[in-house]
Design an enzyme around this catalytic site. Structure first.
Site, mmCIF file in Angstrom:
data_model
loop_
_atom_site.group_PDB
_atom_site.id
_atom_site.type_symbol
_atom_site.label_atom_id
_atom_site.label_comp_id
_atom_site.label_asym_id
_atom_site.label_seq_id
_atom_site.Cartn_x
_atom_site.Cartn_y
_atom_site.Cartn_z
ATOM 1 N N ARG A 1 0.836 -1.210 0.000
ATOM 2 C CA ARG A 1 0.000 0.000 0.000
ATOM 3 C C ARG A 1 0.868 1.256 0.000
ATOM 4 O O ARG A 1 0.497 2.283 -0.555
ATOM 5 C CB ARG A 1 -0.967 -0.003 1.189
ATOM 6 C CG ARG A 1 -0.291 -0.054 2.533
ATOM 7 C CD ARG A 1 -1.308 -0.084 3.652
ATOM 8 N NE ARG A 1 -0.675 -0.348 4.927
ATOM 9 C CZ ARG A 1 -0.949 0.314 6.043
ATOM 10 N NH1 ARG A 1 -1.831 1.285 6.038
ATOM 11 N NH2 ARG A 1 -0.339 0.004 7.162
ATOM 12 N N SER B 1 -4.855 5.173 5.305
ATOM 13 C CA SER B 1 -4.492 3.755 5.321
ATOM 14 C C SER B 1 -4.211 3.205 3.934
ATOM 15 O O SER B 1 -3.333 2.377 3.753
ATOM 16 C CB SER B 1 -5.621 2.935 5.947
ATOM 17 O OG SER B 1 -5.869 3.350 7.271
ATOM 18 N N GLU C 1 -18.995 3.649 0.276
ATOM 19 C CA GLU C 1 -18.263 2.939 -0.774
ATOM 20 C C GLU C 1 -19.096 2.745 -2.032
ATOM 21 O O GLU C 1 -18.572 2.741 -3.146
ATOM 22 C CB GLU C 1 -17.802 1.577 -0.245
ATOM 23 C CG GLU C 1 -16.805 1.647 0.918
ATOM 24 C CD GLU C 1 -17.458 1.987 2.252
ATOM 25 O OE1 GLU C 1 -18.700 1.911 2.359
ATOM 26 O OE2 GLU C 1 -16.722 2.327 3.203
ATOM 27 N N PHE D 1 -14.297 -3.831 1.695
ATOM 28 C CA PHE D 1 -15.341 -2.836 1.452
ATOM 29 C C PHE D 1 -15.452 -2.502 -0.039
ATOM 30 O O PHE D 1 -16.548 -2.333 -0.569
ATOM 31 C CB PHE D 1 -15.078 -1.575 2.279
ATOM 32 C CG PHE D 1 -14.914 -1.857 3.749
ATOM 33 C CD1 PHE D 1 -15.743 -2.767 4.395
ATOM 34 C CD2 PHE D 1 -13.921 -1.232 4.489
ATOM 35 C CE1 PHE D 1 -15.587 -3.045 5.755
ATOM 36 C CE2 PHE D 1 -13.755 -1.504 5.845
ATOM 37 C CZ PHE D 1 -14.588 -2.413 6.478
ATOM 38 N N HIS E 1 -5.330 -3.733 2.651
ATOM 39 C CA HIS E 1 -5.732 -4.511 3.820
ATOM 40 C C HIS E 1 -6.462 -5.799 3.424
ATOM 41 O O HIS E 1 -7.549 -6.098 3.901
ATOM 42 C CB HIS E 1 -6.610 -3.678 4.757
ATOM 43 C CG HIS E 1 -5.869 -2.539 5.390
ATOM 44 N ND1 HIS E 1 -5.287 -1.540 4.652
ATOM 45 C CD2 HIS E 1 -5.596 -2.249 6.674
ATOM 46 C CE1 HIS E 1 -4.694 -0.685 5.460
ATOM 47 N NE2 HIS E 1 -4.857 -1.083 6.684
ATOM 48 N N ASP F 1 -7.436 -6.067 13.794
ATOM 49 C CA ASP F 1 -8.813 -5.645 13.509
ATOM 50 C C ASP F 1 -9.759 -6.837 13.352
ATOM 51 O O ASP F 1 -10.974 -6.714 13.526
ATOM 52 C CB ASP F 1 -8.867 -4.790 12.239
ATOM 53 C CG ASP F 1 -8.683 -3.310 12.552
ATOM 54 O OD1 ASP F 1 -8.715 -2.945 13.742
ATOM 55 O OD2 ASP F 1 -8.512 -2.530 11.599
ATOM 56 N N ARG G 1 -1.492 -4.748 4.051
ATOM 57 C CA ARG G 1 -1.169 -3.785 5.098
ATOM 58 C C ARG G 1 0.294 -3.845 5.550
ATOM 59 O O ARG G 1 0.936 -2.811 5.658
ATOM 60 C CB ARG G 1 -2.098 -4.016 6.294
ATOM 61 C CG ARG G 1 -1.771 -3.164 7.482
ATOM 62 C CD ARG G 1 -2.851 -3.282 8.557
ATOM 63 N NE ARG G 1 -2.540 -2.419 9.673
ATOM 64 C CZ ARG G 1 -2.101 -2.845 10.862
ATOM 65 N NH1 ARG G 1 -1.950 -4.127 11.085
ATOM 66 N NH2 ARG G 1 -1.839 -1.978 11.814
#
Ligand SMILES: Cc1ncc(C[n+]2csc(CCOP(=O)(O)OP(=O)(O)O)c2C)c(N)n1
Ligand SMILES: [Mg+2]
Lengths: 300, 338
Positions: free
Chosen positions: B29, B56, B77, B102, B128, B136, B186
């Site tokens: 990322r 992020s 989204e 998402f 992620h 998470d 991530r």
């Protein structure tokens, strides 16, 4: 509508306001004739919500939108998004009568291999800007189009027609908040507020009070009789005033408008007329034969 | 030798051993954030959208440099995907980023209807992905995103293993006509391509990189599992097995030629991905060889289960996504091959 781009609108004809209104009323009548013929021919489709949008679409496609049927991808054209994609028949009729494709193609609606898919598809039909049919998605795409015009400093506008039942979709309100937040005043939404959806009255299925709802989302809200040409033209003109806010025109309409036995009937949302019903409907619309709605049409 | 569009010809290998554990590390990322800025500089059509995760997903840098071309749509989204479609329909090249679950899950039907069906050049960027999201937990760990995107007609699915390949694929994506899903992670992962690592070929949709050639079996891996696969292949030597490794960064279109060449040359395949064993790279490879040249395919991935909270490396262990798990799969594949 008058602004510096009027020159690029070959269909804008001079004439008195009365002549202009009569021309658009005739266009709406012809759209209705084509909607009924093409759904009857297809044996399926959505006449109710197509008929309720006839004046709205007539005003847009025969007056307000800057379009050039000979150049469907002319970069400066206005963009129209039919978010209530099931009303494809009214859009296809307008595109055909404006000369985006031959009128005979309307008879192929929903047939295997046809460029006229059951719901609008930008890859098969000249003049269709985005693909719709899944309700609730068109206003987001219209926001993207309007944002692109903003980035480019371009003067073209984006218009988007939604159904009243459609506004039950959460995504509509995601788009509404985004349009207000990004101050997309080059975007105009129209709601065909015909009060009906598939399972019955919108007020009973899941009520949406259009005017306060859009107001609370920061939109400039205009209202119009969705079957009155002068009313619609005035609202469309006012919507373009540009105020840093997106505008919505809530159009009071009757589902199935123009055909006595279809008016106000949820039942006529998604079924085609039989040949007998078609004949009766066409008679009511002052057109009984199988030929063109009116020789010469109204497209120029 | 790299053949454009078909991947690396069989037999091209690194002669010197790559010490994966000592390679510098970078999150894909982070590489994406850099590449997006570069793309924005190089091409004025590039626009970016995010849904309140720009810090992020690393699209934030682009937003700071090109505010007029950046849209943070908030936590919405579905609208982000629709707006990206509209921007693309007006000639822009939108990069729409969020967490992988998402962007592909919450907005799946928007991706299908507004982007994939009309074939609009939207770049969906899912950071992620997989269990290495870590603490998470399952709600934020996409383990089904490759399957969801791969099933869509017109969609290209790219899963880079490291920073350099991420940068190359972002750049490459500018010339891909239709929609693209770019799957990112991530944590910082080994920089496989470049100094001390493997030579970086051109990365293209439909390509792959044969990192190691083998005789007994071939591991076809993507994303973070490529580094694990290399480690597994080196460990296999100690038990007398010669194992090849393919970086199948283009899950769709899959480099069929490279996969089939590996099937023919080694007679057994193992797939490795930080994703469900259903519908992802393992599915793609199995479908390909089943039709063209059936050989055993043992899939390493999440065994029809969700992830959970924990440290990323502990979760990789828990979900059997480590080099030794791949090695065990290699032994099974070799054992069952005829
Ligand atoms: C996401 C989605 N859900 C359901 C449908 C099925 N559907 C088609 S039309 C319709 C009712 C639409 O009502 P409204 O928006 O009021 O349209 P109109 O009355 O103008 O025809 C439904 C539920 C759909 N096309 N898309
Ligand atoms: Mg309605």
């Amino acid at each position: 509508m008058t602004d510096q781009r009027t020159k690029a609108a070959p269909h804008n004809q001079p004439g008195t306001p009365e002549e202009r209104h009569a021309r658009l009323a005739e266009a709406a009548r012809q759209l209705r004739v084509e909607i009924l013929r093409m759904t009857a021919q297809a044996g399926s489709g959505h006449p109710g919500g197509s008929l309720s949008s006839a004046e709205i679409i007539a005003c847009l496609y025969f007056d307000v939108l800057r379009l050039d049927p000979a150049r469907p991808s002319w970069p400066e054209r206005d963009r129209f998004v039919l978010s209530k994609g099931h009303a494809a028949p009214v859009l296809y009729a307008a595109l055909a009568l404006r000369g985006f494709f031959p009128r005979e193609l309307l008879a192929t609606l929903r047939k295997t291999g046809s460029c006229l898919q059951g719901h609008p598809h930008m890859r098969t039909t000249p003049g269709v800007e985005v693909s719709t049919g899944s309700l609730g998605q068109g206003l987001s795409m219209a926001c993207g189009l309007a944002a692109a015009a903003r980035i480019d400093g371009a003067g073209w506008r984006t218009w988007c027609l939604l159904g009243d039942g459609e506004t039950q979709e959460g995504q509509v309100w995601e788009a509404a908040e985004a349009a207000a937040h990004f101050r997309l005043d080059n975007l105009v939404a129209l709601v065909d507020n015909n009060g009906l959806q598939i399972d019955g009255p919108v007020s009973q299925v899941m009520a949406v009070d259009q005017v306060p709802r859009w107001q609370s989302f920061g939109w400039r809200v205009l209202e119009a009789d969705g079957h009155s040409i002068p009313d619609l033209l005035a609202a469309m003109q006012a919507a373009l005033a540009g105020s840093g806010r997106p505008a919505v025109i809530v159009c009071r309409t009757t589902k199935g408008k123009g055909v006595s036995f279809m008016e106000g009937q949820a039942d006529w949302h998604g079924k085609a007329p039989t040949p007998e019903q078609l004949a009766r409907a066409l008679e009511e619309l002052g057109c009984s034969g199988q030929g063109p709605a009116l020789p010469g049409g109204v497209s120029r | 030798m790299f053949r454009p569009g078909t991947g690396t010809a069989w037999g091209c290998v690194e002669m010197t051993r790559v010490d994966v554990a000592r390679l510098p590390r970078q999150a894909t990322r982070d590489a994406y954030g850099e590449a997006l800025v570069a793309a924005g500089r190089a091409d004025a059509r590039v626009v970016a959208l995010d849904a309140d995760l720009s810090g992020s997903t690393k699209s934030q840098k682009f937003g700071a440099l090109f505010p007029e071309r950046f849209f943070n749509v908030g936590i919405a989204e579905q609208n982000m995907i629709g707006m990206a479609a509209g921007l693309a329909a007006a000639g822009k090249i939108p990069f729409a980023s969020s967490f992988a679950i998402f962007v592909t899950g919450r907005a799946f039907e928007q991706v299908r209807q507004s982007v994939a069906y009309p074939g609009l050049p939207v770049r969906l960027v899912g950071s992620h992905s997989g269990v290495t999201v870590g603490q998470d937990g399952s709600s934020h760990q996409a383990i089904e995103d490759i399957a969801l995107m791969r099933v869509l007609p017109h969609m290209t699915v790219l899963v880079p293993a490291d920073g350099p390949s991420t940068r190359a694929l972002v750049n490459e994506s500018l010339s891909i006509e239709g929609p693209v899903y770019l799957r990112l992670g991530r944590p910082a992962v080994p920089v496989l391509y470049g100094e001390g690592g493997f030579a970086a070929p051109p990365f293209k949709a439909g390509g792959s990189v044969t990192l190691l050639a083998g005789r007994d079996a071939t591991i076809v891996a993507c994303g973070v599992m490529v580094a694990e696969a290399v480690t597994a292949a080196y460990r296999a030597e100690a038990i007398g097995l010669s194992v090849g490794v393919i970086d199948a960064y283009s899950v769709k279109p899959l480099d069929r030629d490279a996969v089939l060449a590996a099937a023919r040359a080694t007679g057994a395949l193992v797939t490795a991905e930080e994703h469900s064993v259903i519908g992802g790279l393992g599915g793609a490879v199995a479908e390909t060889v089943a039709e063209e040249y059936p050989v055993p395919v043992i899939r390493v991935g999440l065994l029809d289960r969700f992830g959970e909270s924990g440290a990323p490396d502990e979760l990789l262990k828990l979900c059997r996504l480590m080099a030794d798990d791949i090695l065990a799969a290699v032994r099974r594949a070799v054992a069952v091959k005829r």
